[in-house]
Design a protein around this motif. Structure first.
Motif, mmCIF file in Angstrom:
data_model
loop_
_atom_site.group_PDB
_atom_site.id
_atom_site.type_symbol
_atom_site.label_atom_id
_atom_site.label_comp_id
_atom_site.label_asym_id
_atom_site.label_seq_id
_atom_site.Cartn_x
_atom_site.Cartn_y
_atom_site.Cartn_z
ATOM 1 N N LEU A 1 0.742 -1.229 0.066
ATOM 2 C CA LEU A 1 -0.119 -0.032 -0.164
ATOM 3 C C LEU A 1 0.832 1.474 0.106
ATOM 4 N N LEU A 2 2.019 1.005 0.676
ATOM 5 C CA LEU A 2 3.022 2.480 0.906
ATOM 6 C C LEU A 2 4.164 2.392 -0.312
ATOM 7 N N ALA A 3 4.309 1.218 -1.015
ATOM 8 C CA ALA A 3 5.639 0.806 -1.591
ATOM 9 C C ALA A 3 5.212 1.393 -3.103
ATOM 10 N N VAL A 4 3.959 1.342 -3.619
ATOM 11 C CA VAL A 4 3.971 1.814 -4.862
ATOM 12 C C VAL A 4 3.785 3.210 -5.101
ATOM 13 N N PRO A 5 3.023 3.981 -4.256
ATOM 14 C CA PRO A 5 3.055 5.618 -4.300
ATOM 15 C C PRO A 5 4.693 6.103 -3.965
ATOM 16 N N THR A 6 5.217 5.429 -3.144
ATOM 17 C CA THR A 6 6.635 5.751 -2.800
ATOM 18 C C THR A 6 7.458 5.683 -4.178
ATOM 19 N N LEU A 7 7.420 4.658 -4.962
ATOM 20 C CA LEU A 7 7.974 4.295 -5.946
ATOM 21 C C LEU A 7 7.867 5.219 -7.080
ATOM 22 N N LEU A 8 6.274 5.653 -7.215
ATOM 23 C CA LEU A 8 6.280 6.586 -8.137
ATOM 24 C C LEU A 8 6.591 8.096 -7.863
ATOM 25 N N MET A 9 6.515 8.431 -6.570
ATOM 26 C CA MET A 9 7.142 9.562 -6.231
ATOM 27 C C MET A 9 8.506 9.648 -6.233
ATOM 28 N N GLY A 10 9.166 8.510 -5.823
ATOM 29 C CA GLY A 10 10.642 8.760 -5.913
ATOM 30 C C GLY A 10 11.224 8.786 -7.347
ATOM 31 N N LEU A 11 10.805 7.920 -8.165
ATOM 32 C CA LEU A 11 11.098 7.697 -9.605
ATOM 33 C C LEU A 11 11.183 9.277 -10.221
ATOM 34 N N ALA A 12 10.260 10.098 -9.901
ATOM 35 C CA ALA A 12 10.285 11.473 -10.491
ATOM 36 C C ALA A 12 11.358 12.349 -9.816
#
Length: 237
Positions: A62-73
């Protein structure tokens, strides 16, 4: 040739804050879930009594995916900023290497860093499950799917952010696009299946997850090709 350029790019970020962010993302996700389970240990253990590891992975996802999308930017913007801040693009493009090699190296660097961050998330999740006393029967296959399927399904966003960050000098623009995508992706459950923002969320949970992984890689390659073609024609300052 690409590998020489990639090696030079790694050298450029050696002492940058990028490495801190690569560790911070997975560490933050695991730490927050550790706190979550510590505060609600009895309740969550009873709730997921039939599949304790499944409970850990579900909450971590639940936290990993939005963190991935925010982090890649953020990470990709920081990679491009190395050249933008020092006005070094002309010097880089004056070297006896093709523009395609320069552009591809930026994308490969971003993918390598994000893959490393995803790997650390997997390792941290295993440590968390063991620390909670959920046994040594670790579902390695499920963990690998949890960390790498969303990453591969997010390739269109990785390619798009690389394109914008390299072409546009003002990094507020690609960062705004990336953060907006990360925020709006949290409502992915209501999006149609053809929207790339939904793919990282369902890539490891859907009935046929490899379809979304394959779609992510295919669209990512298409966006990469468009970005590389644009980079080859455009004057980058």
């Amino acid at each position: 040739m690409i590998w020489r350029v990639l090696g030079a790019d790694f050298a450029k970020i050696r002492k940058k804050m990028i490495w801190f962010l690569i560790f911070l993302g997975p560490l933050g996700v695991v730490a927050l879930q550790g706190l979550n389970f510590a505060l609600r240990y009895d309740y969550l253990t009873k709730l997921y009594a039939d599949d304790l590891w499944g409970g850990v992975l579900y909450n971590t996802r639940l936290l990993a995916v939005p963190t991935l999308l925010m982090g890649l930017a953020i990470v990709i913007s920081m990679i491009a900023t190395v050249e933008h801040q020092t006005n070094a693009w002309k010097q880089v493009l004056a070297l006896p290497v093709s523009r395609l090699s320069v552009y591809t190296a930026k994308l490969l660097l971003a993918c390598t860093l994000l893959a490393a961050s995803s790997t650390m998330l997997g390792a941290g999740t295993i440590v968390l499950g063991l620390a909670l006393g959920y046994g040594a029967d670790i579902p390695f296959g499920t963990i690998l799917r949890m960390i790498y399927y969303p990453f591969l399904a997010a390739m269109p966003l990785v390619a798009l952010q690389t394109w914008l960050s390299v072409i546009v000098k003002n990094q507020a623009i690609p960062l705004t696009v990336g953060i907006t995508c990360a925020i709006t992706s949290m409502f992915a459950a209501w999006y149609p299946d053809w929207m790339p923002l939904k793919w990282p969320y369902v890539a490891d949970t859907w009935e046929k997850p490899l379809l979304f992984v394959a779609a992510g890689v295919a669209v990512g390659l298409a966006v990469y090709a468009a970005g590389a073609a644009n980079f080859a024609r455009k004057d980058v300052q």
